[in-house]
Design an enzyme around this catalytic site. Structure first.
Site, PDB file in Angstrom:
ATOM      1  N   GLU A 523      45.640  62.407  13.422  1.00  0.00           N
ATOM      2  CA  GLU A 523      46.483  61.501  14.198  1.00  0.00           C
ATOM      3  C   GLU A 523      47.903  61.608  13.642  1.00  0.00           C
ATOM      4  O   GLU A 523      48.098  61.573  12.423  1.00  0.00           O
ATOM      5  CB  GLU A 523      45.982  60.057  14.086  1.00  0.00           C
ATOM      6  N   ASN A 582      50.240  58.517  19.424  1.00  0.00           N
ATOM      7  CA  ASN A 582      50.192  57.168  19.979  1.00  0.00           C
ATOM      8  C   ASN A 582      51.243  57.046  21.073  1.00  0.00           C
ATOM      9  O   ASN A 582      52.402  57.391  20.871  1.00  0.00           O
ATOM     10  CB  ASN A 582      50.480  56.147  18.881  1.00  0.00           C
ATOM     11  N   GLU A 614      46.715  58.625  22.649  1.00  0.00           N
ATOM     12  CA  GLU A 614      46.083  57.366  22.235  1.00  0.00           C
ATOM     13  C   GLU A 614      46.812  56.202  22.880  1.00  0.00           C
ATOM     14  O   GLU A 614      48.023  56.075  22.749  1.00  0.00           O
ATOM     15  CB  GLU A 614      46.158  57.197  20.707  1.00  0.00           C
ATOM     16  N   ASP A 644      42.833  53.211  21.763  1.00  0.00           N
ATOM     17  CA  ASP A 644      43.083  52.817  20.379  1.00  0.00           C
ATOM     18  C   ASP A 644      42.667  51.364  20.162  1.00  0.00           C
ATOM     19  O   ASP A 644      42.620  50.577  21.115  1.00  0.00           O
ATOM     20  CB  ASP A 644      44.587  52.975  20.103  1.00  0.00           C
ATOM     21  N   GLU A 701      37.848  53.847  12.808  1.00  0.00           N
ATOM     22  CA  GLU A 701      39.113  53.839  12.056  1.00  0.00           C
ATOM     23  C   GLU A 701      38.941  53.059  10.763  1.00  0.00           C
ATOM     24  O   GLU A 701      38.059  52.201  10.653  1.00  0.00           O
ATOM     25  CB  GLU A 701      40.209  53.151  12.868  1.00  0.00           C
TER      26      GLU A 701
HETATM   27  P1  C2E Z   1      47.119  52.872  14.604  1.00  0.00           P
HETATM   28  O1  C2E Z   1      47.431  53.747  15.747  1.00  0.00           O
HETATM   29  O2  C2E Z   1      45.879  52.065  14.657  1.00  0.00           O
HETATM   30  O3  C2E Z   1      47.186  53.805  13.342  1.00  0.00           O
HETATM   31  C1  C2E Z   1      46.312  53.713  12.305  1.00  0.00           C
HETATM   32  C2  C2E Z   1      46.874  52.928  11.198  1.00  0.00           C
HETATM   33  O4  C2E Z   1      45.897  52.645  10.238  1.00  0.00           O
HETATM   34  C3  C2E Z   1      47.982  53.709  10.460  1.00  0.00           C
HETATM   35  O5  C2E Z   1      48.903  52.768  10.017  1.00  0.00           O
HETATM   36  C4  C2E Z   1      47.214  54.262   9.288  1.00  0.00           C
HETATM   37  O6  C2E Z   1      48.035  54.566   8.191  1.00  0.00           O
HETATM   38  C5  C2E Z   1      46.277  53.137   8.957  1.00  0.00           C
HETATM   39  N1  C2E Z   1      45.075  53.561   8.259  1.00  0.00           N
HETATM   40  C6  C2E Z   1      44.450  54.750   8.324  1.00  0.00           C
HETATM   41  N2  C2E Z   1      43.332  54.760   7.526  1.00  0.00           N
HETATM   42  C7  C2E Z   1      43.275  53.530   6.955  1.00  0.00           C
HETATM   43  C8  C2E Z   1      42.339  52.919   6.044  1.00  0.00           C
HETATM   44  O7  C2E Z   1      41.352  53.499   5.606  1.00  0.00           O
HETATM   45  N3  C2E Z   1      42.573  51.649   5.691  1.00  0.00           N
HETATM   46  C9  C2E Z   1      43.642  50.959   6.168  1.00  0.00           C
HETATM   47  N4  C2E Z   1      43.839  49.686   5.770  1.00  0.00           N
HETATM   48  N5  C2E Z   1      44.573  51.489   7.038  1.00  0.00           N
HETATM   49  C10 C2E Z   1      44.357  52.768   7.411  1.00  0.00           C
HETATM   50  P2  C2E Z   1      50.411  53.002  10.213  1.00  0.00           P
HETATM   51  O8  C2E Z   1      50.769  54.412  10.008  1.00  0.00           O
HETATM   52  O9  C2E Z   1      51.083  51.967   9.403  1.00  0.00           O
HETATM   53  O10 C2E Z   1      50.632  52.696  11.727  1.00  0.00           O
HETATM   54  C11 C2E Z   1      50.503  51.433  12.196  1.00  0.00           C
HETATM   55  C12 C2E Z   1      50.536  51.405  13.673  1.00  0.00           C
HETATM   56  O11 C2E Z   1      51.810  51.823  14.135  1.00  0.00           O
HETATM   57  C13 C2E Z   1      49.609  52.369  14.315  1.00  0.00           C
HETATM   58  O12 C2E Z   1      48.340  51.877  14.350  1.00  0.00           O
HETATM   59  C14 C2E Z   1      50.204  52.490  15.678  1.00  0.00           C
HETATM   60  O13 C2E Z   1      49.818  51.399  16.477  1.00  0.00           O
HETATM   61  C15 C2E Z   1      51.664  52.378  15.405  1.00  0.00           C
HETATM   62  N6  C2E Z   1      52.260  53.707  15.408  1.00  0.00           N
HETATM   63  C16 C2E Z   1      52.391  54.593  14.401  1.00  0.00           C
HETATM   64  N7  C2E Z   1      53.017  55.690  14.845  1.00  0.00           N
HETATM   65  C17 C2E Z   1      53.251  55.523  16.154  1.00  0.00           C
HETATM   66  C18 C2E Z   1      53.855  56.330  17.191  1.00  0.00           C
HETATM   67  O14 C2E Z   1      54.274  57.482  16.987  1.00  0.00           O
HETATM   68  N8  C2E Z   1      53.949  55.803  18.436  1.00  0.00           N
HETATM   69  C19 C2E Z   1      53.470  54.555  18.711  1.00  0.00           C
HETATM   70  N9  C2E Z   1      53.596  54.098  19.961  1.00  0.00           N
HETATM   71  N10 C2E Z   1      52.895  53.776  17.789  1.00  0.00           N
HETATM   72  C20 C2E Z   1      52.776  54.267  16.516  1.00  0.00           C
HETATM   73 CA    CA Z   2      46.468  55.188  16.801  1.00  0.00          CA
HETATM   74 CA    CA Z   3      44.030  52.083  15.751  1.00  0.00          CA
END
Ligand code: C2E
Ligand code: CA
Ligand code: CA
Length: 745
Positions: A523, A582, A614, A644, A701
């Site tokens: 991802e 995403n 996603e 998602d 996830e």
């Molecule tokens: P998401 O799409 O649900 O992304 C997964 C989030 O869970 C990511 O946080 C990831 O670092 C985190 N994660 C992965 N494995 C684990 C784990 O084992 N434990 C825990 N506690 N967390 C884990 P991140 O990178 O902080 O992203 C947060 C949210 O930001 C994402 O949730 C997504 O909704 C949004 N996001 C990130 N990049 C993009 C993007 O390019 N476009 C859009 N529209 N949204 C984005």
């Molecule tokens: Ca995602």
């Molecule tokens: Ca997610």
């Protein structure tokens, strides 16, 4: 300079009939001459020789001093001394010359005429000294018999009069230039005319006592309809009164005469200036009580002043018209944002609490409406909105349009307590059409510490904040809310720069097969290093990007970088590996989204199968029909589509079977529940079962422990993502991981 000089049309001086303007009035002001001599006998003979002396009809006032020190004292305290008869040798040999130096250089008096006298032949100063110190003449006392003395004085007094007149004219002109500067910045006719009276009084050295009248705009209106626009002294209370309400008949008649004849009028105790205005500015007249006759030089100065002030009046009048343009919304005929801000600032600057409040009201429907229905419909909508707001908030409230479909209402706080959203969204009787999507922010000015500009900006930010948080209705100002908004605002600007500069990067988080631990995908997650060098979490900047629309260019950059990563993976021998991006609802809703996505993968020579889209469950559900449509198109083209955060919106479970998606991503809160020990079926279990029944993949996830991984595998979930396997990492590290996994087999 002369009072009879040919003058412009605005300065044809009309004189009171009892006075003819052909010659100067007899001046009774005596001329003052100072005699400085330590020889008492000479002083006495001087007094005798001059006792019947007159210059141009004016008598002489003779002052005497017996030392240079005493003379200096007298000169410093007596204004208007025209000439000095000065003995060269007094306390010291050069006491006389020292006094001259003091007069010219220290007292700075370059007008007084100085006649040196001496009893001793042979002590004449050098001609250069006479010249440099502007000493008119040098006489031996013995040569100064009565007739010669009177002749010498007459000549010197004449010279003094000329020099003095020039000096006064120069000072007067400086005064006019100064007045011009004082008046130039004034845009309000009231301020301008009051200031003009003060400057005029200063010019003539009389107390400010007078008034300024402007004719009615209608050309045929009688002069009696002129209005007092500025006043000073005993007339101060007359501002805004009609000229015929001025209860001093003498003053009223003089002004009427000036306005009626289009010429200035002069009396022994007053001056009336006339300003002809121009093609678009009405004529005006100024009455100033002088209490005395003005002389020829002053009259000339008044003429110059009048010409200057006339131009100033025209400018102010023009400014008033520009004001009309600058402070009015031409479409709706109501005050615009500038006008509101000016009024707002007036309240904020006032002493003590004003009890006022401001509402910023936004018609969300407008932006969509005018795009969809055309500008005429948009204008109509705005007109109805302005009308309705004015019904809801009648005078003394001020309804202004800020821009587009955004209005502001300023008025006493209790009157603004009505909820505009409820009122506007309810059916209105005249039009039977409600306004939709109205939001409002309310700020009480008494608790507000900031400028007008900041207050309106705060209102707009509050609205934006409300909508960004998915809210709707009325928000009330609070300092905490504003601090929050401010921070968001600053961040949004920084984010704007980051997106513009391409400073948003991606990291890749591996997705693994729970059967064999192989990396089966990744991802792409957006990353932003803020300007202070710290990482801003996406949980913070993504909502800002969504609220500001920045998510569209940001999302495109993420897709671009994901495609570059896919090519790098192909080059490293992993040509089948898919990467998920995403996509936020705002991106998806744009009509061109699908075409753009196709264009990007084509440009990179990639199969759509390798770019997974996603979409959050909520995003699909907010506009189910349209969302479904786009997803179906994506699927037909071959893009995998994942839902998602699945499971966080329960209500949608019954729609999911008809959603054209290829994968469900089990939200990490459900993964976290695994192993909680409850006997009832977990949500994770239900979602895995749902996926199996629908024939779509389920990816878990947030897998952090081997126990969770084992439970998921055992319950038929084949794919997972989580810190147990990999954290999000830069492309190089991710490729390294792929190679290492492949080497192990
Ligand atoms: P998401 O799409 O649900 O992304 C997964 C989030 O869970 C990511 O946080 C990831 O670092 C985190 N994660 C992965 N494995 C684990 C784990 O084992 N434990 C825990 N506690 N967390 C884990 P991140 O990178 O902080 O992203 C947060 C949210 O930001 C994402 O949730 C997504 O909704 C949004 N996001 C990130 N990049 C993009 C993007 O390019 N476009 C859009 N529209 N949204 C984005
Ligand atoms: Ca995602
Ligand atoms: Ca997610």
């Amino acid at each position: 300079m002369s009072g009879n000089a040919r003058q412009g049309g605005d300065a044809m001086w009309a004189f009171e009939p009892e006075r003819s303007g052909d010659h100067d009035p007899p001046s009774v002001v005596p001329f003052t001459v100072l005699s400085v001599d330590d020889d008492a006998a000479f002083q006495q003979s001087l007094r005798l020789a001059l006792h019947d002396f007159r210059f141009q009809g004016a008598p002489l006032r003779l002052l005497t001093a017996t030392s240079a020190a005493e003379a200096e004292q007298l000169l410093a305290t007596t204004p208007g001394i025209s000439a000095i008869l000065l003995d060269v040798v007094m306390e010291t040999d050069d006491a006389g010359l020292r006094l001259v130096r003091a007069v010219r250089e220290e007292l700075g008096d370059h007008e007084v005429r100085i006649i040196l006298v001496t009893g001793q032949p042979g002590v004449a100063p050098m001609p250069q000294a006479l010249d440099r110190l502007d000493i008119s003449e040098y006489w031996l006392k013995t040569d100064l018999h009565r007739e010669r003395l009177q002749g010498v004085l007459t000549g010197n007094l004449r010279t003094w009069r000329e020099i003095n007149a020039l000096g006064r004219a120069k000072r007067g002109l400086q005064q006019i230039v100064h007045a011009g500067r004082q008046l130039a910045g004034l845009r309000d006719l009231g301020d301008f005319s009051r200031r003009m009276l003060l400057e005029l009084a200063e010019l003539l050295q009389v107390p400010p006592e007078g008034l300024v009248c402007v004719r009615a705009e209608r050309r045929d209106a009688p002069a009696t309809e002129a209005r007092v626009v500025g006043a000073a002294g005993r007339f101060a209370g007359l501002v805004m009164r009609r000229l015929d309400e001025v209860d001093e008949p003498g003053v009223r008649d003089l002004l009427l005469r000036a306005l009626g004849s289009g010429t200035p009028v002069e009396t022994p105790a007053s001056q009336v200036l006339f300003f002809e205005g121009d093609a678009t500015s009405p004529a005006a007249a100024v009455y100033l009580a002088t209490g005395r006759q003005v002389d020829a030089e002053e009259r000339e100065l008044l003429r110059v002043f009048a010409t200057h002030a006339n131009a100033g009046m025209v400018n102010v009048d023009l400014a008033a018209r520009l004001d009309e343009v600058a402070y009015h919304d031409s479409l709706l005929g109501i005050p615009n944002g500038n006008a509101l801000q000016r009024e707002l600032q007036r309240h904020l600057d006032g002493p003590g609490p004003s009890g006022q409040a401001m509402l910023v009201v936004d018609l969300g429907q407008y932006a969509h409406g005018s795009l969809a229905l055309g500008p005429e419909q948009g204008d109509l909508l705005l007109r109805r909105m302005a009308q309705r707001l004015r019904q809801l908030y009648p005078s003394p409230c001020m309804v202004a349009r800020l821009h587009e479909g955004t209005f502001a209402v300023l008025g006493p706080a209790p009157l603004l307590a009505t909820d505009p959203v409820v009122a506007l969204e309810s059916v209105d009787h005249d039009h039977a059409l409600p306004f939709l999507g109205v939001d409002a922010a309310r700020i009480g000015l008494d608790g507000y510490h900031g400028s007008a500009r900041e207050a309106t900006a705060a209102g707009l930010l509050m609205l934006r904040g409300l909508r960004a948080g998915g809210g709707h209705g009325v928000v009330d100002y609070s300092p905490e809310g504003e601090r929050d908004n401010r921070r968001r605002f600053l961040e949004s600007r920084a984010l704007h720069r980051a997106v513009a500069e391409g400073a948003i990067r991606i990291e890749l988080q591996a997705q693994v097969s729970l059967e064999d631990g192989h990396v089966v995908g990744a991802e792409a997650l957006a990353r932003w290093t803020g300007e202070d060098g710290t990482e801003v979490p996406p949980g913070r900047f993504i909502p800002i990007a969504e609220a500001t629309g920045l998510i569209v260019p940001l999302g495109t950059q993420v897709i671009e970088q994901a495609c570059q990563a896919l090519r790098a993976a192909s080059a490293a021998g992993f040509g089948d590996l898919p990467i998920a991006v995403n996509v936020s609802p705002l991106q998806l809703r744009r009509g061109e989204f699908v075409e753009e996505l196709v264009a990007i993968v084509e440009r990179h020579g990639l199969s759509p199968r390798r770019l997974e889209v996603e979409i959050t469950e909520g995003a699909v559900m907010t506009d189910y029909q349209a969302g479904r449509e786009v997803l179906a198109r994506l699927r037909r083209i071959g893009f995998p589509v994942a839902v998602d955060d699945f499971g966080t919106g329960y209500s949608s479970l019954r729609y999911v079977h008809s959603l054209p998606v290829s994968r469900l991503k089990l939200d990490r809160c459900f993964t976290a529940e695994i192993g909680g020990g409850g006997s009832e079926r977990s949500v994770a279990d239900m979602i895995i079962a749902l996926g199996r029944r629908l024939g779509v993949d389920v990816l878990a996830e947030g897998v952090e422990t081997p126990m969770q991984a084992e439970w998921l595998r055992a319950h038929g979930c084949h794919c997972a993502q989580g810190w147990l396997f990999a954290r999000p990492e830069p492309l190089e590290a991710f490729l390294q991981r792929l190679r290492a996994r492949a080497a192990r087999g």
